[in-house]
Scaffold this active site. Structure first.
Site, PDB file in Angstrom:
ATOM      1  N   HIS A 166      -1.651 -27.234  11.740  1.00 49.83           N
ATOM      2  CA  HIS A 166      -0.355 -27.920  11.745  1.00 49.83           C
ATOM      3  C   HIS A 166      -0.385 -29.265  12.487  1.00 49.83           C
ATOM      4  O   HIS A 166       0.153 -30.250  12.014  1.00 49.83           O
ATOM      5  CB  HIS A 166       0.713 -27.030  12.386  1.00 49.83           C
ATOM      6  N   HIS A 182       2.596 -24.497   6.423  1.00 53.21           N
ATOM      7  CA  HIS A 182       4.061 -24.482   6.273  1.00 53.21           C
ATOM      8  C   HIS A 182       4.735 -25.642   6.996  1.00 53.21           C
ATOM      9  O   HIS A 182       5.877 -25.964   6.716  1.00 53.21           O
ATOM     10  CB  HIS A 182       4.652 -23.130   6.687  1.00 53.21           C
ATOM     11  N   GLU A 234       5.679 -23.311  22.601  1.00 53.58           N
ATOM     12  CA  GLU A 234       6.468 -22.122  22.245  1.00 53.58           C
ATOM     13  C   GLU A 234       6.856 -21.386  23.506  1.00 53.58           C
ATOM     14  O   GLU A 234       6.048 -21.269  24.429  1.00 53.58           O
ATOM     15  CB  GLU A 234       5.650 -21.190  21.350  1.00 53.58           C
ATOM     16  N   ARG A 252       0.828  -1.212   0.000  1.00 56.04           N
ATOM     17  CA  ARG A 252       0.000   0.000   0.000  1.00 56.04           C
ATOM     18  C   ARG A 252       0.863   1.263   0.000  1.00 56.04           C
ATOM     19  O   ARG A 252       0.437   2.331  -0.367  1.00 56.04           O
ATOM     20  CB  ARG A 252      -0.839  -0.020   1.278  1.00 56.04           C
ATOM     21  N   ASP A 296      -5.317 -21.725  15.642  1.00 55.94           N
ATOM     22  CA  ASP A 296      -4.000 -21.288  15.173  1.00 55.94           C
ATOM     23  C   ASP A 296      -3.053 -22.461  14.909  1.00 55.94           C
ATOM     24  O   ASP A 296      -2.293 -22.443  13.949  1.00 55.94           O
ATOM     25  CB  ASP A 296      -3.393 -20.341  16.219  1.00 55.94           C
ATOM     26  N   LYS A 313       8.516 -28.490   6.216  1.00 57.11           N
ATOM     27  CA  LYS A 313       9.666 -28.755   7.096  1.00 57.11           C
ATOM     28  C   LYS A 313      10.263 -30.117   6.755  1.00 57.11           C
ATOM     29  O   LYS A 313       9.530 -31.108   6.647  1.00 57.11           O
ATOM     30  CB  LYS A 313       9.225 -28.751   8.571  1.00 57.11           C
ATOM     31  N   ASP A 364      -3.833  -0.597  -3.598  1.00 59.13           N
ATOM     32  CA  ASP A 364      -4.707  -0.642  -2.424  1.00 59.13           C
ATOM     33  C   ASP A 364      -5.640  -1.821  -2.684  1.00 59.13           C
ATOM     34  O   ASP A 364      -6.434  -1.776  -3.644  1.00 59.13           O
ATOM     35  CB  ASP A 364      -5.473   0.681  -2.311  1.00 59.13           C
ATOM     36  N   ILE A 365      -5.552  -2.845  -1.870  1.00 61.23           N
ATOM     37  CA  ILE A 365      -6.263  -4.082  -2.230  1.00 61.23           C
ATOM     38  C   ILE A 365      -7.786  -3.919  -2.268  1.00 61.23           C
ATOM     39  O   ILE A 365      -8.490  -4.769  -2.775  1.00 61.23           O
ATOM     40  CB  ILE A 365      -5.869  -5.283  -1.330  1.00 61.23           C
TER      41      ILE A 365
HETATM   42  C1  BG6 Z   1       1.870 -20.212  12.683  1.00 60.22           C
HETATM   43  C2  BG6 Z   1       1.062 -19.736  13.843  1.00 60.22           C
HETATM   44  O1  BG6 Z   1       1.062 -20.784  11.695  1.00 60.22           O
HETATM   45  O2  BG6 Z   1       2.808 -21.180  13.152  1.00 60.22           O
HETATM   46  C3  BG6 Z   1       1.945 -19.153  14.928  1.00 60.22           C
HETATM   47  O3  BG6 Z   1       0.140 -18.746  13.392  1.00 60.22           O
HETATM   48  C4  BG6 Z   1       2.994 -20.161  15.340  1.00 60.22           C
HETATM   49  O4  BG6 Z   1       1.188 -18.743  16.061  1.00 60.22           O
HETATM   50  C5  BG6 Z   1       3.720 -20.684  14.123  1.00 60.22           C
HETATM   51  O5  BG6 Z   1       3.893 -19.519  16.213  1.00 60.22           O
HETATM   52  C6  BG6 Z   1       4.654 -21.811  14.485  1.00 60.22           C
HETATM   53  O6  BG6 Z   1       5.440 -22.114  13.384  1.00 60.22           O
HETATM   54  P1  BG6 Z   1       6.937 -22.591  13.553  1.00 60.22           P
HETATM   55  O7  BG6 Z   1       7.384 -22.910  12.160  1.00 60.22           O
HETATM   56  O8  BG6 Z   1       7.670 -21.435  14.161  1.00 60.22           O
HETATM   57  O9  BG6 Z   1       6.877 -23.765  14.456  1.00 60.22           O
END
Ligand code: BG6
Length: 496
Positions: free
Chosen positions: A241, A179, A217, A46, A236, A183, A88-89
């Site tokens: 994951h 993601h 974490e 933006r 989350d 890994k 600007d989306i």
């Molecule tokens: C994200 C979450 O998808 O993954 C975060 O939104 C989390 O809250 C994160 O901290 C953890 O990913 P990684 O790769 O750091 O273990």
């Protein structure tokens, strides 16, 4: 063979994901000469920036993420791919201008990947506007859309989002990122299971007592209150994951390693998970929130309610755990325990598999003090390992035992650590969707957690707390089916 050149168009390029993950990952691909010749990266933001300013910003992003400093020659080559375009989306006409920029300028290859590193509420609108600007039509090259999680907020909203974006895109054009699948250690779960014959006879209800999947974490929510307070740990981490990790541990061998065969098997696992009825939510799930506490080195840590941007009466969970059963031939009645939390004692992701005890306790009446079951430990991060714990006799005249581990290391010291995003960004260019989620995977994952989040959404007057810096609330132990079961937090032998 090198892939065809493409244009990566990154929406939200000045945001956090781009800063800490996407740009460093693209730079690493440049270092490894993996970006196809002629490929371009167009940042969409933006702010009123020009290319020069953007390139200077990218340099800082990469500097912050590279231990050994930037190689000027590589960065120069990389910066030749970079440009910036202001959009600007929310303004339809800006997409028309974007289309003109991309079409009129022959330096942009016509294979295009649109990466939406933006807030999920804009996914559908941006897709629609890209489509109206005819940027998603595959007349002269492929067009792919990459969507970050969360895909929807619950079952219903994920279906609504899918309905909207599928008006403009074929399923083959959609790359839904989790993601974790990028890994290396997560991919190694499949290699470990399906490239070795030793484990297969043991990998079932006859030998496995239970399975634990933990992601803890050390950090709190930082500056993410606006997103996190709405999402909570169940949405989350668990819905996405950790359920993905569960599918890899539990799935049957696929017919082949192609995207559809792999995802078919993962969906079968998700479909086999025993639904949690509303009245059984408390027996299957637990939530909690961190309160003030202390780190290991004595630093005072804030509670969740004291974090910037968190409403004083929030009952959002920063810790969530759940017990699931996969009702199929292989896993019937084996509990899968999953937990995740922010501000815990240590940051780590692990899969811990606990085997059953031997049918006879032959050493019961000897001096053996430590009879642990066998554990198989898969360290996903930061420690990357595969470890099998066995009970062995201690040297000496007495019959005493101890636990010894067999280690199958994942990485040699001289081998480079690659970030999950490097793999995923490259897969998009290659058109390989094995490590991306198909919509039915997302949908089934929402079906599993939906009864839990619905119940938690209405129970808003109380939430258990755990001190920041601890291993989470003790009360969570009520999820365990047997007295002997408890959370396993360490990758080294724990003898009780
Ligand atoms: C994200 C979450 O998808 O993954 C975060 O939104 C989390 O809250 C994160 O901290 C953890 O990913 P990684 O790769 O750091 O273990």
């Amino acid at each position: 063979m090198q892939n065809e050149a493409c244009t990566y168009v990154i929406f939200g390029a000045t945001g956090n994901l781009s800063k800490v993950k996407l740009m460093p990952a693209l730079y690493h691909l440049e270092m490894e000469n993996l970006l196809p010749k002629g490929s371009k990266i167009l940042a969409i933001g933006r702010r009123d920036w020009d290319n020069e300013k953007w390139i200077a910003e990218v340099r800082e992003m990469i500097k912050a993420k590279t231990k050994n400093g930037i190689d000027d020659a590589i960065f120069k080559r990389f910066s030749e791919r970079l440009s910036y375009f202001r959009v600007d989306i929310n303004v339809a006409n800006d997409y028309v201008k974007l289309a003109q920029e991309l079409n009129a300028n022959a330096t942009y290859p016509s294979n295009m990947a649109f990466y939406l590193a933006i807030s999920p509420e804009y996914f559908a609108d941006v897709t629609e506007r890209l489509s109206k600007a005819k940027l998603l039509e595959e007349n002269s090259g492929w067009r792919r859309l990459i969507i970050e999680k969360p895909f929807g907020y619950d079952l219903e909203s994920s279906q609504a989002l899918q309905k909207r974006i599928s008006r403009y895109l074929k399923e083959e054009q959609i790359y839904r990122i989790d993601h974790y699948l990028g890994k290396g250690t997560v991919q190694n779960v499949l290699v470990y299971r399906f490239a070795n014959t030793m484990l297969e006879p043991l990998w079932n209800r006859n030998y496995i007592d239970h399975i634990q999947i933990t992601h803890s974490e050390e950090l709190g929510i930082g500056t993410r209150a606006a997103y996190y307070d709405d999402a909570g740990a169940m949405r989350d981490m668990l819905q996405s994951h950790l359920l993905q990790l569960l599918t890899l541990v539990a799935m049957e061998p696929p017919a082949a390693m192609d995207a559809e065969s792999l995802r078919d098997e993962k969906v079968k696992v998700l479909k086999s998970i025993r639904p949690i009825p509303k009245q059984a939510v408390n027996a299957h799930a637990f939530r909690a929130q961190y309160s003030e506490g202390m780190s290991e080195d004595g630093e005072k840590l804030k509670g969740y309610l004291q974090e910037d941007g968190v409403p004083a009466d929030s009952v959002t969970e920063t810790y969530a755990a759940m017990k699931l059963y996969v009702d199929n031939w292989r896993w019937r009645d084996v509990p899968f325990y999953m937990r995740t939390g922010k501000r815990m004692a240590k940051g780590q992701s692990t899969i811990s598999i606990c085997f059953k005890e031997p049918p006879l306790q032959l050493f019961k009446n000897t001096q053996v003090q430590c009879m642990s079951p066998n554990w198989l430990l898969l360290g996903i991060q930061p420690e990357e390992c595969i470890r099998m714990e066995m009970t062995v006799k201690e040297p000496g005249l007495e019959m005493r035992t101890r636990v010894s581990s067999l280690d199958a290391s994942y990485r040699n010291e001289d081998e480079r650590h690659t970030d999950a995003y490097e793999d995923l960004l490259l897969d998009v260019i290659e058109g390989d969707r094995s490590l991306f989620l198909r919509f039915d995977e997302v949908e089934y994952a929402w079906r599993i957690v939906d009864p839990i989040i619905k119940k938690w959404a209405v129970e808003r007057d109380y939430i258990t707390t755990y001190p920041a810096g601890s291993w989470g609330p003790k009360e969570c132990g009520r999820l365990f089916e047997k007295e002997k079961q408890c959370w396993r937090s360490s990758l080294t032998p724990e003898c009780k």
